[in-house]
Each structure stands twice: as C-alpha cells, then as structure tokens.
Design a protein around this motif. Structure first.
Motif, short mmCIF file in Angstrom:
data_model
loop_
_atom_site.label_atom_id
_atom_site.label_comp_id
_atom_site.label_asym_id
_atom_site.label_seq_id
_atom_site.Cartn_x
_atom_site.Cartn_y
_atom_site.Cartn_z
N GLY A 65 0.68 -1.23 0.11
CA GLY A 65 -0.03 0.02 -0.12
C GLY A 65 0.84 1.42 0.01
N GLY A 66 2.03 1.26 -0.59
CA GLY A 66 2.91 2.48 -0.66
C GLY A 66 3.70 2.74 0.41
N ARG A 67 3.83 1.68 1.24
CA ARG A 67 4.65 1.72 2.61
C ARG A 67 6.08 0.75 2.15
NH1 ARG A 67 -0.75 1.82 4.39
NH2 ARG A 67 -1.15 3.96 5.10
N SER A 68 6.90 0.72 3.16
CA SER A 68 7.85 0.00 2.95
C SER A 68 7.85 -1.27 3.79
CB SER A 68 9.16 0.74 3.12
OG SER A 68 9.59 1.00 4.51
N GLN A 69 6.89 -1.38 4.75
CA GLN A 69 6.81 -2.49 5.69
C GLN A 69 5.63 -3.10 5.70
OE1 GLN A 69 9.71 -1.45 9.45
NE2 GLN A 69 8.45 0.32 8.91
N LEU A 70 5.41 -4.27 5.61
CA LEU A 70 4.19 -5.42 5.45
C LEU A 70 4.11 -6.04 6.70
CD1 LEU A 70 1.52 -5.56 4.05
CD2 LEU A 70 2.70 -7.19 2.90
N LEU A 102 0.25 2.18 12.65
CA LEU A 102 0.99 1.56 12.02
C LEU A 102 1.44 2.26 10.90
CD1 LEU A 102 -0.44 -2.30 12.30
CD2 LEU A 102 1.62 -1.23 13.47
N ALA A 103 0.32 2.80 10.19
CA ALA A 103 0.77 3.60 8.91
C ALA A 103 1.53 4.91 9.14
CB ALA A 103 -0.75 4.09 8.51
N ALA A 104 1.31 5.37 10.28
CA ALA A 104 2.43 6.62 10.76
C ALA A 104 3.73 6.24 10.94
CB ALA A 104 1.68 7.13 12.05
N ARG A 105 4.01 4.62 11.28
CA ARG A 105 5.36 4.21 11.30
C ARG A 105 5.75 3.57 9.88
NH1 ARG A 105 7.60 7.44 13.56
NH2 ARG A 105 9.49 6.01 13.79
N ASP A 106 5.00 3.75 8.71
CA ASP A 106 5.48 3.17 7.53
C ASP A 106 5.07 1.52 7.47
OD1 ASP A 106 6.45 3.24 4.97
OD2 ASP A 106 8.51 2.77 5.59
N VAL A 107 3.89 1.44 8.26
CA VAL A 107 3.76 -0.20 8.31
C VAL A 107 2.33 -0.65 7.70
CG1 VAL A 107 3.33 -2.42 9.64
CG2 VAL A 107 5.39 -0.65 10.31
N SER A 108 2.00 -1.12 6.79
CA SER A 108 0.73 -1.91 6.45
C SER A 108 0.43 -3.12 6.94
CB SER A 108 0.79 -1.96 4.95
OG SER A 108 0.52 -0.58 4.27
N PRO A 174 -2.04 -20.71 12.69
CA PRO A 174 -1.85 -19.13 12.64
C PRO A 174 -0.33 -18.84 12.55
CG PRO A 174 -1.90 -20.03 14.99
CD PRO A 174 -2.08 -21.54 13.93
N GLY A 175 -0.25 -17.63 12.37
CA GLY A 175 1.32 -16.98 12.11
C GLY A 175 1.25 -15.66 11.78
N MET A 176 2.43 -15.00 11.83
CA MET A 176 2.40 -13.78 11.58
C MET A 176 4.03 -13.54 10.84
SD MET A 176 1.81 -10.35 11.24
CE MET A 176 0.63 -9.57 12.88
N SER A 177 3.89 -12.87 9.51
CA SER A 177 4.88 -12.84 8.64
C SER A 177 5.24 -11.39 8.35
CB SER A 177 5.15 -13.51 7.43
OG SER A 177 4.91 -15.26 7.63
N VAL A 178 6.54 -11.15 8.25
CA VAL A 178 6.85 -9.52 8.10
C VAL A 178 7.64 -9.33 6.86
CG1 VAL A 178 8.14 -7.50 9.28
CG2 VAL A 178 6.74 -9.11 10.52
N PHE A 179 7.48 -8.41 6.17
CA PHE A 179 8.34 -8.07 4.69
C PHE A 179 8.64 -6.51 4.87
CE2 PHE A 179 5.17 -11.46 4.37
CZ PHE A 179 5.79 -12.56 3.79
#
Length: 263
Positions: A65-70, A102-108, A174-179
């Motif tokens: 979504g235009g941010r650098s972290q997902l 999160l969006a304020a910290r560059d995270v989607s 379940p899980g969480m992955s970060v990119f």
C-alpha cells in the motif's frame, strides 16, 4: 481466595517493589530480543504471488500500500470452512485500532487466508472489521510460509510448522510474517512467528495477566477453549460443528494444548 496471603500496606509495597525489579528485567530482555530480531538476515522473495482482493488481483508488492513494511497475519480460514478460526478472530479483534498508528510508522497490515474472498468479506462484515483481508486461495503463499497443510501431509503424521516437524490438528495454522520492500522494488522476508508467538498480538491477554485470576485457563480442555466469536458469547454457537480449527483431542481433556499449539 481465603487462602491467599493478606499483607499490611508496608508489606504489600515491599513485595510489589521486589516484583517491579523482575518486571523491569523482563522489559530489558524484551528490548534485547527485539534488537536481535531486527538483526536477523533477510531473504529475498522471488515468487510472484497474486492475491484475490476487493480491488481485484493484487501482488504481494501491492499489499504494501505504498509503504515499505508489511505485516501479514496468517488467519486460519480453510476454503471449506463456514467461519474463520475463533482464536484468529480473537487476534483480529485487536487490529483495527492499530491501523492508523502502524501507517504513521510506515507499516501496512493485512490478513491472508486460503478461503475465497466472498467468505472472507462476509465474515469480515459480520465481525465489523476494517483491516484488509485477502485470499491466497489461488497461490502457494500459505504453504510457502508454513501455515497450510494438505490432507496428505497431515496423514503422513507430521508437518513442518514453527521450524520443526510435529503432529498438527488442522490444515491451517496461525502465524505472522513480516516483509520489507526496498527502494528498487525488491521484497524481503524478514521474520515469521507461529504458535504462541502470535500472543503478542492479543493485548486482551496482557490485561488478563494483570488480573487476580489471570487467564483462568487451568482445567479447560485446551488453553483457548473459553473463546467465542465476539458476537456469540451468549449463544456460544459455531457454524462448523466439527470445529476443524481446534485440537481434536480437546474433548479428551488434554489441558496442556493451546489452540495455537505450544511455543
């Protein structure tokens, strides 16, 4: 309650100060762990995953979504299920308030499941959620990130989950992955956590841990057996009578298991 120690104000304060030192130590260790997590090496994502979204087909790059972290939450919702996992629903009840921060910290943040988009959208509407939720039913994303398993894999006895071979009660985990997306458009997988690693997303548990009775889960068939969808605490009903998202041995009283597994 009558057997619990009762103290004077001075005794209570002294005991609280002793506990505070341990709490501070835990916070410092948490800071060290977070730094070590950020220091992990990255691996480049070369697979061209395409997801079904409300806006049409979208790639993994589009989900930023235009941010650098997902942050991707792997929500347990198999194609044949009528409802999403109640424990994943508990996790997801905490997401919407995070989104602007999160969006304020560059995270989607986005949830991903294998169920078709129509099911995801209907369940999302029922739950009143606003966070993005997309379907990976047309790709191998869930399998590649270790949260979906075929019936053949389960029948073999063990699957690869949380970086080890183990028996597993469901086709979904379940899980969480970060990119991270680089300036040149390349995408890197930086971190994934599973089982009780997703507890950090359940801030309700943090508050329960402050309560005199704590989580109060001792004696339950498994640790999250008390959970219901937030619109079903009065009726306690489930649309999937076989509850494919919960341990099959729950009925036998194995209270050592969590719905999400052990850490």
């Amino acid at each position: 309650m009558s057997t619990h120690p009762i103290a004077s104000t001075e005794e209570w304060t002294a005991a609280r100060i002793r506990l505070l030192e341990k709490e501070k130590e835990l916070v410092r260790l948490g800071d060290e762990l977070a730094a070590a997590r950020r220091g992990l090496p990255w691996r480049e994502v070369t697979e061209e995953y395409v997801f079904d979204t409300a806006e049409g087909p979208r790639t993994l790059a589009d989900l930023f979504g235009g941010r650098s972290q997902l942050a991707v939450y792997h929500f347990m919702f198999a194609p044949e299920w009528k409802e999403g996992c109640p424990s994943c629903s508990f996790v997801s009840d905490h997401f919407d308030g995070m989104l602007p921060h999160l969006a304020a910290r560059d995270v989607s943040l986005v949830a991903v499941s294998r169920a078709p988009l129509e099911k995801l959208s209907a369940f999302r509407k029922r739950m009143g959620w606003k966070f993005p939720w997309v379907s990976s039913g047309g790709n191998r994303f869930n399998h590649d990130y270790g949260v979906s398993f075929t019936e053949e894999e389960l029948a073999a006895g063990k699957v690869r989950y949380n970086y080890t071979e183990k028996e597993f009660p469901s086709t979904e985990g379940p899980g969480m992955s970060v990119f991270r997306k680089a300036a040149d458009g390349r995408i890197f997988h930086t971190y994934s956590t599973y089982e009780r690693g997703v507890e950090r997303l359940m801030t309700t548990y943090d508050l329960l841990d402050l309560m005199p009775k704590g989580r109060d889960e001792d004696g339950l068939p498994f640790t999250m057996a008390w959970l219901r969808y937030h619109d079903q605490y009065e009726s306690g009903t489930f649309a999937d009578p076989d509850k494919p998202y919960w341990p099959k041995e729950a009925a036998s009283g194995d209270s050592g298991r969590s719905c999400c597994g052990n850490r």
